[in-house]
Design an enzyme around this catalytic site. Structure first.
Site, PDB file in Angstrom:
ATOM      1  N   TYR A   6       0.953  -1.133   0.455  1.00 51.08           N
ATOM      2  CA  TYR A   6      -0.353  -0.121  -0.299  1.00 51.08           C
ATOM      3  C   TYR A   6       0.650   1.236  -0.098  1.00 51.08           C
ATOM      4  O   TYR A   6       1.912   0.900   0.477  1.00 51.08           O
ATOM      5  CB  TYR A   6      -0.483  -0.206   1.698  1.00 51.08           C
ATOM      6  CG  TYR A   6      -0.275   0.435   2.266  1.00 51.08           C
ATOM      7  CD1 TYR A   6       0.052  -0.553   2.769  1.00 51.08           C
ATOM      8  CD2 TYR A   6      -0.725   1.384   3.611  1.00 51.08           C
ATOM      9  CE1 TYR A   6       1.306  -0.666   4.651  1.00 51.08           C
ATOM     10  CE2 TYR A   6       0.314   1.866   4.772  1.00 51.08           C
ATOM     11  CZ  TYR A   6       0.566   0.774   5.243  1.00 51.08           C
ATOM     12  OH  TYR A   6       1.273   1.142   5.858  1.00 51.08           O
TER      13      TYR A   6
ATOM     14  N   LYS B 255       6.513  -2.011   2.417  1.00 52.78           N
ATOM     15  CA  LYS B 255       5.193  -1.749   2.532  1.00 52.78           C
ATOM     16  C   LYS B 255       3.952  -2.450   2.603  1.00 52.78           C
ATOM     17  O   LYS B 255       2.747  -1.992   1.408  1.00 52.78           O
ATOM     18  CB  LYS B 255       4.766   0.152   1.711  1.00 52.78           C
ATOM     19  CG  LYS B 255       3.800   1.078   2.874  1.00 52.78           C
ATOM     20  CD  LYS B 255       4.238   1.915   2.713  1.00 52.78           C
ATOM     21  CE  LYS B 255       3.302   3.161   3.792  1.00 52.78           C
ATOM     22  NZ  LYS B 255       3.393   3.507   4.358  1.00 52.78           N
TER      23      LYS B 255
ATOM     24  N   GLU C 206      11.684   2.646  14.172  1.00 55.12           N
ATOM     25  CA  GLU C 206      11.087   3.545  13.893  1.00 55.12           C
ATOM     26  C   GLU C 206       9.584   3.836  14.915  1.00 55.12           C
ATOM     27  O   GLU C 206       9.780   2.352  15.545  1.00 55.12           O
ATOM     28  CB  GLU C 206      10.678   3.695  12.164  1.00 55.12           C
ATOM     29  CG  GLU C 206      10.034   2.025  12.075  1.00 55.12           C
ATOM     30  CD  GLU C 206       9.881   2.413  10.675  1.00 55.12           C
ATOM     31  OE1 GLU C 206       9.622   2.400  10.171  1.00 55.12           O
ATOM     32  OE2 GLU C 206       9.773   0.786  10.211  1.00 55.12           O
TER      33      GLU C 206
ATOM     34  N   LEU D   8      10.694   1.514   7.185  1.00 50.05           N
ATOM     35  CA  LEU D   8      10.173   1.768   5.942  1.00 50.05           C
ATOM     36  C   LEU D   8      11.228   2.915   5.147  1.00 50.05           C
ATOM     37  O   LEU D   8      11.713   4.029   6.425  1.00 50.05           O
ATOM     38  CB  LEU D   8       9.113   2.583   6.261  1.00 50.05           C
ATOM     39  CG  LEU D   8       8.705   2.688   4.823  1.00 50.05           C
ATOM     40  CD1 LEU D   8       7.971   0.975   4.338  1.00 50.05           C
ATOM     41  CD2 LEU D   8       6.960   3.593   4.647  1.00 50.05           C
TER      42      LEU D   8
HETATM   43  N1  PDD Z   1       2.952   5.036   7.101  1.00 52.29           N
HETATM   44  N2  PDD Z   1       7.584   3.757   8.962  1.00 52.29           N
HETATM   45  C1  PDD Z   1       5.778   3.334   8.508  1.00 52.29           C
HETATM   46  C2  PDD Z   1       6.198   2.085   9.380  1.00 52.29           C
HETATM   47  C3  PDD Z   1       4.926   3.874   8.051  1.00 52.29           C
HETATM   48  O1  PDD Z   1       3.997   2.852   8.304  1.00 52.29           O
HETATM   49  C4  PDD Z   1       5.052   5.029   7.330  1.00 52.29           C
HETATM   50  C5  PDD Z   1       3.965   5.479   6.484  1.00 52.29           C
HETATM   51  C6  PDD Z   1       6.107   5.519   7.648  1.00 52.29           C
HETATM   52  C7  PDD Z   1       6.497   7.136   6.526  1.00 52.29           C
HETATM   53  O2  PDD Z   1       6.898   6.538   5.660  1.00 52.29           O
HETATM   54  P1  PDD Z   1       6.232   7.516   4.111  1.00 52.29           P
HETATM   55  O3  PDD Z   1       7.036   9.129   4.649  1.00 52.29           O
HETATM   56  O4  PDD Z   1       6.514   7.353   2.927  1.00 52.29           O
HETATM   57  O5  PDD Z   1       4.442   8.392   4.775  1.00 52.29           O
HETATM   58  C8  PDD Z   1       7.624   5.545   8.526  1.00 52.29           C
HETATM   59  C9  PDD Z   1       1.722   5.493   6.737  1.00 52.29           C
HETATM   60  C10 PDD Z   1       1.598   6.751   6.465  1.00 52.29           C
HETATM   61  C11 PDD Z   1       0.483   4.788   7.074  1.00 52.29           C
HETATM   62  O6  PDD Z   1       0.248   3.520   6.891  1.00 52.29           O
HETATM   63  O7  PDD Z   1      -0.792   5.311   7.143  1.00 52.29           O
END
Ligand code: PDD
Length: 288
Positions: free
Chosen positions: A34, A152, A184, A208
């Protein structure tokens, strides 16, 4: 909530008419990936970064690219238009599709096409989120996810449990720890600040590769801040001057408490505040 128009496998439908097979591997096996892309001023933020990471996630899982992949920008824009989104997010999910039966082996990609779903999340005030003025509290928990967090996937049970653990402890989120070091946040990347130096975990399979992370580190370097990409412990974080998280839905969000210990003065730090401003300003300019 008003009825959204969502996208499912080529069709734009009212959300209550959109349907997925019970044999879909996303449902049965969490065999899906996703992306979450934010929308500001009706425009998509960091779209190219999200599209590139999506293609990489598919490739890492040997998942065929759906035919719509080259046109995803148009699909995102159409959903923004149909739902009148000024501020919010677009959620996109691609699964390996729905074969005729449950089977651990991947289905023949010639016979089973990927499932593609997108929907909007309208969030007026996302950029002006008052939480950014007071910051969030996090707890630390063990990182019990699988080892390929650079992909992801929709396997979000442990992050969901982490959010519930945080809630039960009176906090807002959890930072996950593996071998003594922070990986994270449950749905965001984690940072600490010491003096003029921003410290965040180096890229690898353990985290991620945040799209917001890449942009924020670029802006930080352009603003002559020092950036160190390395592991850090909870103890080091508790001694830091500032802490913050980044993600597509929170942008840059200050962290003011970790496991009950106040960070710095216990109020949002100036570097986090400045990075949030720069990120929002530059992203609005670059939105498509
Ligand atoms: N989550 N780390 C994890 C485990 C994440 O699920 C996400 C993003 C990030 C940040 O990635 P980005 O800057 O590309 O959004 C880091 C999304 C927002 C979610 O699951 O809703």
């Amino acid at each position: 909530m008003t009825m959204r128009t969502v996208y499912v496998n080529g069709d734009y439908l009212p959300e209550n008419e959109a349907k997925i097979s019970i044999f879909d591997r996303g449902f049965l096996m969490a065999d899906g990936v996703y992306e979450v892309t934010s929308v500001l001023d009706g425009k998509l933020i960091d779209f190219d970064g999200h599209a590139k990471r999506l293609a990489r996630s598919l490739d890492e899982l040997d998942m065929p690219h759906p035919a719509v992949l080259p046109n995803l920008l148009e699909v995102h824009r159409e959903l923004v238009r149909l739902n009148g989104i000024e501020e919010g997010m677009i959620y996109l999910q691609i699964t390996r599709g729905a074969p005729d039966d449950r089977d651990f082996a991947f289905p023949d990609p010639e016979a089973t096409t990927p499932t593609v779903v997108l929907f909007t999340q309208n969030k007026p005030g996302l950029a002006d989120n008052p939480v950014a003025q007071k910051g969030i509290k996090v707890i630390s928990i063990e990182d019990q996810r699988w080892a390929r967090r650079d992909i992801k996937t929709v396997q979000l049970l442990y992050p969901s449990m982490g959010k519930m653990m945080a809630k039960a402890a009176g906090a807002d989120d959890a930072w996950m720890v593996e071998d003594g070091a922070v990986t994270e946040g449950t749905s965001n990347n984690a940072y600490i600040v010491k003096g003029n130096t921003i410290i965040t975990r180096n890229l690898g399979n353990e985290i991620l590769h945040g799209i917001t992370r890449a942009a924020v580190l670029r802006f930080a370097r352009e603003a002559q801040m020092q950036v160190e990409e390395r592991s850090f412990t909870i103890a080091e974080a508790q001694e830091a001057d500032e802490a913050f998280i980044t993600s597509a839905s929170t942008f840059v969000m200050p962290v003011v408490e970790i496991d009950g210990a106040k960070i710095g003065t216990g109020t949002p730090g100036s570097i986090a505040g400045r990075l949030r401003e720069i990120y929002l300003e530059e992203s609005r300019k670059a939105g498509i």
